[in-house]
Design an enzyme around this catalytic site. Structure first.
Site, PDB file in Angstrom:
ATOM      1  N   HIS A  97      26.695  54.960  29.357  1.00  0.00           N
ATOM      2  CA  HIS A  97      25.579  55.189  28.641  1.00  0.00           C
ATOM      3  C   HIS A  97      24.386  55.007  29.047  1.00  0.00           C
ATOM      4  O   HIS A  97      24.011  54.349  29.920  1.00  0.00           O
ATOM      5  CB  HIS A  97      25.894  54.285  27.336  1.00  0.00           C
ATOM      6  N   ARG A 139      19.018  63.301  12.810  1.00  0.00           N
ATOM      7  CA  ARG A 139      20.065  64.310  12.737  1.00  0.00           C
ATOM      8  C   ARG A 139      21.478  63.494  12.760  1.00  0.00           C
ATOM      9  O   ARG A 139      21.844  63.332  14.059  1.00  0.00           O
ATOM     10  CB  ARG A 139      19.917  65.386  13.540  1.00  0.00           C
TER      11      ARG A 139
END
Length: 308
Positions: free
Chosen positions: A112, A266
């Protein structure tokens, strides 16, 4: 203090997204990133948009995403103002790149990385701004060489920004990526920083760039070293079980996920970080002296990997 240059930050993020996607596509060899450009609908005075790039079903990468968002609003969500009441009533602008890569081979760790910039402004007052970001590694089967390389590259990213920068942001990463309900780290850490404005804008921006630029040098050699490691169904099963911890952290603790959802972000792009397949089982424990037990005993322990 130098004046924040928002356009320079956005341009850097766009270039970084393209560079990372190109490298990962070339290494995978079969899968390609799909691009989805999106805009917010302007409801509740929220604007902006982003570019979501997702790769799946590859030779190496089972699923991953490298996303840019650039969002604006007239007021901040509760997750942002709870500990920063001075932000209340200010218009905000947030931009960042966030990626998560879930490889197919259980011997390649999940990775990540995130780099971001936030600014809140009010007429006739100085802006409030900061940078944040970092990168961390989540192995399923530990490897000392991988761990040392990851942290050596994190250390290299901090050079030129003070002797205490790496140990400070390494410790912050160990503390942040921690599942308190499990009393367990998510992985072996790396770097994490937030609210960074202690230097002038130009220096803070250079540090954010250094972190972003060191992600591929940190991760690519690990992929190349482990991509041909043999595995069978038991290793794959353990990988899917351990992915459950990743889901738990992202949905319960991750500040970026909470900010994105509370600010009307979103949803598909925010939850892109979740793995495509995952398992949970009740009160499972690894067999003594197994590779799986070694993950818990040696690798899910904060340590100074540079001294190994």
């Amino acid at each position: 203090m130098s004046i924040p240059n928002k356009s320079a930050v956005l341009e850097y993020l766009q270039n970084l997204q393209q560079q990372i996607c190109t490298v990962l596509e070339n290494e995978d060899g079969t899968a390609r990133f799909e691009t989805d450009e999106w805009e917010r609908d302007g409801k509740h005075s929220l604007g902006g948009g982003g570019i979501t790039r997702v790769i799946s079903d590859g030779n190496i990468i089972e699923q991953g995403g490298v996303n840019i968002s650039h969002v604006t609003g007239e007021s901040l969500p509760p997750s942002a103002t709870a500990h920063r009441p001075e932000l209340a009533g200010r218009a905000f602008e947030a931009m960042g790149l966030s990626l998560v890569i879930h490889p197919l081979n259980p011997y390649i760790p999940t990775s990540h990385m995130n780099v971001r910039f936030f600014i809140a402004e009010r007429e006739d007052e100085p802006p409030i701004w900061w940078f944040g970001g970092g990168f961390d590694l989540t192995p399923y089967y530990g490897d000392d060489q991988d761990c040392k390389h990851w942290h050596q590259t994190a250390y290299d990213a901090c050079q030129g920004f003070g002797e205490q920068t790496y140990p400070r942001f390494k410790q912050w990463c160990d503390d942040y990526f921690y599942l308190r309900h499990r009393d367990e780290p998510r992985g072996i850490g790396g770097l994490f920083f937030d609210d960074l404005n202690e230097w002038d804008f130009a220096t803070c921006f250079r540090f954010m760039q250094s972190v972003g630029d060191h992600y591929i040098p940190a991760y690519l050699p690990i992929i190349q070293r482990q991509k041909d490691h043999p595995y069978d169904e038991p290793q794959r099963d353990f990988q899917l079980y351990r992915r459950g911890r990743y889901v738990e952290f992202n949905l319960v603790f991750d500040r970026g996920t909470l900010f994105g959802l509370q600010s009307g972000g979103r949803t598909e792009s925010i939850l892109m970080s979740l793995p495509p397949l995952v398992k949970w089982r009740y009160n499972w424990q690894p067999d003594p002296d197994s590779e799986e037990a070694l993950l818990y005993e040696r690798y899910l322990k904060p340590r100074d990997w540079l001294s190994i």
